[in-house]
Design a protein around this motif. Structure first.
Motif, PDB file in Angstrom:
ATOM      1  N   ARG A  62       0.827  -1.205   0.000  1.00  7.31           N
ATOM      2  CA  ARG A  62       0.000   0.000   0.000  1.00  7.31           C
ATOM      3  C   ARG A  62       0.863   1.259   0.000  1.00  7.31           C
ATOM      4  N   GLY A  66       1.286   1.699  -3.884  1.00  7.45           N
ATOM      5  CA  GLY A  66      -0.036   2.297  -4.047  1.00  7.45           C
ATOM      6  C   GLY A  66      -1.094   1.295  -4.487  1.00  7.45           C
ATOM      7  N   SER A  68      -3.633  -2.198  -3.534  1.00  2.00           N
ATOM      8  CA  SER A  68      -4.415  -2.751  -2.426  1.00  2.00           C
ATOM      9  C   SER A  68      -4.566  -4.254  -2.627  1.00  2.00           C
ATOM     10  N   TYR A 113      -6.345   3.751  -0.209  1.00  3.67           N
ATOM     11  CA  TYR A 113      -6.309   2.342  -0.593  1.00  3.67           C
ATOM     12  C   TYR A 113      -7.715   1.766  -0.501  1.00  3.67           C
ATOM     13  N   THR A 114      -7.851   0.547  -0.948  1.00  4.21           N
ATOM     14  CA  THR A 114      -9.110  -0.172  -0.860  1.00  4.21           C
ATOM     15  C   THR A 114      -8.935  -1.269   0.182  1.00  4.21           C
TER      16      THR A 114
END
Length: 169
Positions: A62, A66, A68, A113-114
């Motif tokens: 993350r 970048g 997830s 993030y997810t």
């Protein structure tokens, strides 16, 4: 102390404490290492495995990439004991150069993030990074408690001991 220096210190601490803990765990017979000792991830092996998954396969990705990733937090990502220790040491060493490469502004920003449940979130960057190092400290503490319960000596893992080592002439 500025945020970059603070988090660089935490990254050095994380690597130092990981190494010291793994040295203490290395002397355990495999039966004790893998025994359910009542930890959240049951055994010392399970807890170390969780640290690999959470710290390196999830949070590092993350922050560094970048992305997830979708991971299972209690998955046995590395069944081999020696290889797990090696991967934890290598993973801990990756945080410092990453942190040293960020500008001061980065720490004041957000981490987007997810979640593993598919929800998009934006957290204060510095607070989310603090979570990573706090999470590692939490689980190392669980493992030292397990070592004590197994009648084994525990390493001193307090940050102050690293700072004292670094302050020696």
């Amino acid at each position: 102390m500025d945020a970059g220096t603070h988090f660089a210190t935490l990254a050095r601490y994380n690597a130092w404490a990981t190494g010291r803990l793994l040295a203490a765990v290395a002397v355990l017979p495999d039966v004790d290492y893998r025994r359910d000792v009542g930890l959240f991830f049951r055994s010392i092996h399970g807890t170390l495995g969780h640290l690999l998954v959470a710290e390196h396969m999830l949070w590092f990705q993350r922050f560094a990439e970048g992305v997830s990733p979708q991971v299972v937090l209690d998955a046995e990502a590395e069944p081999d004991r020696a290889r797990l220790a090696e991967r934890l040491v290598q993973g801990a060493a990756r945080w410092l150069p990453l942190i040293e490469g960020w500008s001061a502004d980065r720490f004041a920003g957000e981490l987007r993030y997810t979640t593993m449940r598919g929800r998009a979130v934006a957290l204060p960057f510095a607070a989310a990074l603090a979570h990573v190092f706090n999470h590692g400290t939490h689980h190392r503490g669980q493992i030292t408690a397990a070592l004590t319960a197994l009648g084994q000596p525990c390493p001193e893992l307090d940050l102050v001991y690293l700072l004292q080592e670094q302050a020696k002439p």
